[in-house]
Design a protein around this motif. Structure first.
Motif, PDB file in Angstrom:
ATOM      1  N   ASP A  72       0.822  -1.213   0.000  1.00  0.00           N
ATOM      2  CA  ASP A  72       0.000   0.000   0.000  1.00  0.00           C
ATOM      3  C   ASP A  72       0.854   1.260   0.000  1.00  0.00           C
ATOM      4  O   ASP A  72       0.472   2.272  -0.597  1.00  0.00           O
ATOM      5  CB  ASP A  72      -0.937   0.005   1.211  1.00  0.00           C
ATOM      6  CG  ASP A  72      -2.099  -0.959   1.040  1.00  0.00           C
ATOM      7  OD1 ASP A  72      -2.266  -1.497  -0.072  1.00  0.00           O
ATOM      8  OD2 ASP A  72      -2.851  -1.178   2.014  1.00  0.00           O
ATOM      9  N   SER A  73       2.009   1.215   0.658  1.00  0.00           N
ATOM     10  CA  SER A  73       2.897   2.377   0.668  1.00  0.00           C
ATOM     11  C   SER A  73       3.437   2.664  -0.727  1.00  0.00           C
ATOM     12  O   SER A  73       3.495   3.819  -1.164  1.00  0.00           O
ATOM     13  CB  SER A  73       4.053   2.152   1.653  1.00  0.00           C
ATOM     14  OG  SER A  73       3.581   2.042   2.970  1.00  0.00           O
ATOM     15  N   VAL A  74       3.836   1.598  -1.437  1.00  0.00           N
ATOM     16  CA  VAL A  74       4.314   1.772  -2.816  1.00  0.00           C
ATOM     17  C   VAL A  74       3.198   2.320  -3.694  1.00  0.00           C
ATOM     18  O   VAL A  74       3.404   3.231  -4.506  1.00  0.00           O
ATOM     19  CB  VAL A  74       4.840   0.437  -3.372  1.00  0.00           C
ATOM     20  CG1 VAL A  74       5.129   0.540  -4.868  1.00  0.00           C
ATOM     21  CG2 VAL A  74       6.101   0.006  -2.622  1.00  0.00           C
ATOM     22  N   LEU A 131       4.128  -1.081 -11.773  1.00  0.00           N
ATOM     23  CA  LEU A 131       4.136  -1.167 -10.314  1.00  0.00           C
ATOM     24  C   LEU A 131       2.802  -0.736  -9.719  1.00  0.00           C
ATOM     25  O   LEU A 131       2.315  -1.329  -8.742  1.00  0.00           O
ATOM     26  CB  LEU A 131       5.268  -0.308  -9.752  1.00  0.00           C
ATOM     27  CG  LEU A 131       6.683  -0.791 -10.050  1.00  0.00           C
ATOM     28  CD1 LEU A 131       7.709   0.231  -9.590  1.00  0.00           C
ATOM     29  CD2 LEU A 131       6.944  -2.145  -9.385  1.00  0.00           C
ATOM     30  N   SER A 132       2.200   0.290 -10.306  1.00  0.00           N
ATOM     31  CA  SER A 132       0.944   0.810  -9.767  1.00  0.00           C
ATOM     32  C   SER A 132      -0.202  -0.186  -9.917  1.00  0.00           C
ATOM     33  O   SER A 132      -0.941  -0.465  -8.970  1.00  0.00           O
ATOM     34  CB  SER A 132       0.592   2.128 -10.464  1.00  0.00           C
ATOM     35  OG  SER A 132      -0.609   2.650  -9.951  1.00  0.00           O
ATOM     36  N   VAL A 133      -0.369  -0.709 -11.122  1.00  0.00           N
ATOM     37  CA  VAL A 133      -1.455  -1.673 -11.366  1.00  0.00           C
ATOM     38  C   VAL A 133      -1.216  -2.960 -10.573  1.00  0.00           C
ATOM     39  O   VAL A 133      -2.157  -3.539 -10.012  1.00  0.00           O
ATOM     40  CB  VAL A 133      -1.569  -1.979 -12.872  1.00  0.00           C
ATOM     41  CG1 VAL A 133      -2.566  -3.108 -13.122  1.00  0.00           C
ATOM     42  CG2 VAL A 133      -2.003  -0.731 -13.631  1.00  0.00           C
ATOM     43  N   THR A 134       0.034  -3.388 -10.497  1.00  0.00           N
ATOM     44  CA  THR A 134       0.346  -4.614  -9.762  1.00  0.00           C
ATOM     45  C   THR A 134       0.035  -4.458  -8.283  1.00  0.00           C
ATOM     46  O   THR A 134      -0.597  -5.344  -7.674  1.00  0.00           O
ATOM     47  CB  THR A 134       1.821  -4.991  -9.951  1.00  0.00           C
ATOM     48  OG1 THR A 134       2.094  -5.188 -11.337  1.00  0.00           O
ATOM     49  CG2 THR A 134       2.148  -6.274  -9.201  1.00  0.00           C
ATOM     50  N   THR A 135       0.460  -3.354  -7.673  1.00  0.00           N
ATOM     51  CA  THR A 135       0.183  -3.148  -6.250  1.00  0.00           C
ATOM     52  C   THR A 135      -1.310  -2.952  -5.991  1.00  0.00           C
ATOM     53  O   THR A 135      -1.802  -3.293  -4.917  1.00  0.00           O
ATOM     54  CB  THR A 135       0.966  -1.940  -5.717  1.00  0.00           C
ATOM     55  OG1 THR A 135       0.746  -0.792  -6.565  1.00  0.00           O
ATOM     56  CG2 THR A 135       2.460  -2.232  -5.679  1.00  0.00           C
ATOM     57  N   PHE A 136      -2.023  -2.413  -6.982  1.00  0.00           N
ATOM     58  CA  PHE A 136      -3.472  -2.283  -6.853  1.00  0.00           C
ATOM     59  C   PHE A 136      -4.133  -3.656  -6.753  1.00  0.00           C
ATOM     60  O   PHE A 136      -4.989  -3.898  -5.889  1.00  0.00           O
ATOM     61  CB  PHE A 136      -4.031  -1.516  -8.052  1.00  0.00           C
ATOM     62  CG  PHE A 136      -5.542  -1.508  -8.113  1.00  0.00           C
ATOM     63  CD1 PHE A 136      -6.276  -0.694  -7.281  1.00  0.00           C
ATOM     64  CD2 PHE A 136      -6.220  -2.326  -9.010  1.00  0.00           C
ATOM     65  CE1 PHE A 136      -7.663  -0.683  -7.338  1.00  0.00           C
ATOM     66  CE2 PHE A 136      -7.602  -2.324  -9.081  1.00  0.00           C
ATOM     67  CZ  PHE A 136      -8.327  -1.502  -8.236  1.00  0.00           C
ATOM     68  N   LEU A 137      -3.737  -4.587  -7.612  1.00  0.00           N
ATOM     69  CA  LEU A 137      -4.319  -5.926  -7.610  1.00  0.00           C
ATOM     70  C   LEU A 137      -3.765  -6.795  -6.483  1.00  0.00           C
ATOM     71  O   LEU A 137      -4.420  -7.750  -6.051  1.00  0.00           O
ATOM     72  CB  LEU A 137      -4.071  -6.605  -8.955  1.00  0.00           C
ATOM     73  CG  LEU A 137      -4.817  -6.004 -10.152  1.00  0.00           C
ATOM     74  CD1 LEU A 137      -4.384  -6.678 -11.448  1.00  0.00           C
ATOM     75  CD2 LEU A 137      -6.329  -6.137  -9.977  1.00  0.00           C
ATOM     76  N   ASN A 138      -2.560  -6.484  -6.009  1.00  0.00           N
ATOM     77  CA  ASN A 138      -1.980  -7.260  -4.918  1.00  0.00           C
ATOM     78  C   ASN A 138      -2.807  -7.169  -3.637  1.00  0.00           C
ATOM     79  O   ASN A 138      -2.856  -8.120  -2.857  1.00  0.00           O
ATOM     80  CB  ASN A 138      -0.558  -6.778  -4.617  1.00  0.00           C
ATOM     81  CG  ASN A 138       0.456  -7.275  -5.624  1.00  0.00           C
ATOM     82  OD1 ASN A 138       0.145  -8.092  -6.481  1.00  0.00           O
ATOM     83  ND2 ASN A 138       1.670  -6.773  -5.530  1.00  0.00           N
ATOM     84  N   PHE A 193       0.411 -13.060 -10.084  1.00  0.00           N
ATOM     85  CA  PHE A 193      -0.960 -12.901 -10.568  1.00  0.00           C
ATOM     86  C   PHE A 193      -1.356 -11.431 -10.676  1.00  0.00           C
ATOM     87  O   PHE A 193      -2.155 -11.062 -11.534  1.00  0.00           O
ATOM     88  CB  PHE A 193      -1.937 -13.642  -9.648  1.00  0.00           C
ATOM     89  CG  PHE A 193      -1.897 -15.131  -9.800  1.00  0.00           C
ATOM     90  CD1 PHE A 193      -2.331 -15.737 -10.967  1.00  0.00           C
ATOM     91  CD2 PHE A 193      -1.414 -15.930  -8.774  1.00  0.00           C
ATOM     92  CE1 PHE A 193      -2.279 -17.119 -11.113  1.00  0.00           C
ATOM     93  CE2 PHE A 193      -1.363 -17.309  -8.911  1.00  0.00           C
ATOM     94  CZ  PHE A 193      -1.789 -17.909 -10.089  1.00  0.00           C
ATOM     95  N   GLY A 194      -0.770 -10.593  -9.814  1.00  0.00           N
ATOM     96  CA  GLY A 194      -1.077  -9.168  -9.882  1.00  0.00           C
ATOM     97  C   GLY A 194      -0.443  -8.469 -11.072  1.00  0.00           C
ATOM     98  O   GLY A 194      -0.940  -7.441 -11.540  1.00  0.00           O
ATOM     99  N   SER A 195       0.659  -9.035 -11.586  1.00  0.00           N
ATOM    100  CA  SER A 195       1.416  -8.346 -12.632  1.00  0.00           C
ATOM    101  C   SER A 195       1.248  -8.945 -14.020  1.00  0.00           C
ATOM    102  O   SER A 195       1.639  -8.314 -15.008  1.00  0.00           O
ATOM    103  CB  SER A 195       2.908  -8.365 -12.280  1.00  0.00           C
ATOM    104  OG  SER A 195       3.395  -9.701 -12.249  1.00  0.00           O
ATOM    105  N   VAL A 196       0.685 -10.152 -14.114  1.00  0.00           N
ATOM    106  CA  VAL A 196       0.700 -10.869 -15.386  1.00  0.00           C
ATOM    107  C   VAL A 196      -0.047 -10.110 -16.482  1.00  0.00           C
ATOM    108  O   VAL A 196       0.413 -10.063 -17.635  1.00  0.00           O
ATOM    109  CB  VAL A 196       0.126 -12.302 -15.211  1.00  0.00           C
ATOM    110  CG1 VAL A 196      -1.333 -12.266 -14.773  1.00  0.00           C
ATOM    111  CG2 VAL A 196       0.300 -13.110 -16.483  1.00  0.00           C
TER     112      VAL A 196
END
Length: 320
Positions: free
Chosen positions: A71-73, A102-109, A150-153
């Motif tokens: 969430d910090s990232v 990084l933004s989309v991946t951390t959103f889905l993470n 899975f968050g970044s694929v």
């Protein structure tokens, strides 16, 4: 392409008008201060988690620390994208692609991490004798790697597809947004489909674990206290999931606001800003704070470090 609603690119769709009378600078300062405060809170919680060895080996707190990092990232990148869009700065697509990755991946993470946290509590209550065997430190880190995979694929495949289709893709300049990476219309459908799939799967997992833990809490008296704590924790995961899901209604709210205020652009701009602040930013700021403060082991340590070590409460976090 208005359906791609994550906090990293949603604000890009906002109509930026550098109107000093409309309080544009004030809005920018409010968002930045809110995000900086939230990151400060997350950093204090991370410092509290690193202050005791038991937090570093417990799967529950490893996953909680991962949520704080994630969430910090995400909030940091949101601030960066906000500032870039506010100033109409167009970085090279190579830079923007990295930011959006990084933004989309951390959103889905975030929702995926909540699902794993719920499963860990489920194993702890429903299979207490096998919890130490199943929820090991090594498997926890493997789960985190899978979360990032899975968050970044989807976003990674879109970036690679764009690079293959257009060799000059990374050299062009653009405003950072998810839509700028999409070349074909079907990519948007795949992106939205993946989002729906992830959040439906996560919702089912959390609801399932909540119901199972609730049944255990009512049927096994010897585990009553621990089971009740666990089912309250999973219920909190449901609330956090709801906060994550709120970002998906951003586009619908924005379209409704445009319909209602199409004759008043200034009002529409103000309401869009509030929509961005309340629907996208506040949930990300509140979720870790709520979770950390209700945890009996983390809360005293967090309060101690948050107040720069002036509170005599840190020792209450000794026992987990």
């Amino acid at each position: 392409m208005a359906g791609t609603n994550d906090s990293a690119n949603a604000f890009i769709s906002i109509f930026f008008k550098l109107d000093t009378e409309g309080g544009a600078i004030t809005k920018l300062v409010v968002v930045i201060l809110l995000i900086v405060f939230s990151i400060y809170v997350n950093c204090n919680m991370l410092f509290a988690l690193r202050s005791k060895p038991v937090f570093k080996v417990s799967p529950r707190y490893i996953l909680f620390a991962h949520m704080l990092y994630n969430d910090s990232v995400h909030l940091s990148l949101t601030t960066l994208i906000y500032a870039l869009a506010f100033a109409f700065i167009k970085p090279a697509k190579a830079v923007c692609s990295l930011i959006m990755f990084l933004s989309v991946t951390t959103f889905l993470n975030a929702p995926l991490n909540l699902a794993v946290m719920s499963l860990e509590r489920y194993v702890a209550i429903c299979y207490p004798l096998r919890h130490a065997e199943i929820a090991t430190q090594k498997r926890t880190y493997i789960a985190i790697v899978l979360i990032w995979f899975f968050g970044s694929v989807n976003i990674l495949s879109d970036i690679l597809f764009a690079a293959v289709e257009d060799p000059n893709f990374f050299y062009m300049q653009m405003l950072c947004s998810r839509e700028q990476i999409l070349i074909k219309l079907w990519q948007l459908d795949v992106y939205n489909g993946c989002n729906v799939l992830y959040f439906v799967a996560v919702t089912l997992i959390i609801v399932f674990t909540y119901i199972r833990i609730l049944i255990i809490a009512r049927s096994v008296s010897s585990k009553k206290d621990s089971a009740k704590k666990a089912h309250r924790t999973v219920l909190l995961h449901l609330i956090q999931l709801g906060l994550c899901l709120s970002s998906f209604v951003y586009g619908s709210i924005e379209r409704a606001l445009y319909t209602l205020t199409s004759n008043n652009i200034v009002l529409f701009t103000h309401l869009r800003y509030l929509n961005f602040l309340i629907i996208l930013i506040l949930p990300r700021c509140l979720s870790p704070l709520i979770y950390g403060l209700r945890d009996d082991a983390v809360s005293p340590l967090f309060k101690y470090y948050f107040c720069f070590g002036t509170r005599r409460t840190a020792h209450k976090g000794e026992n987990i």
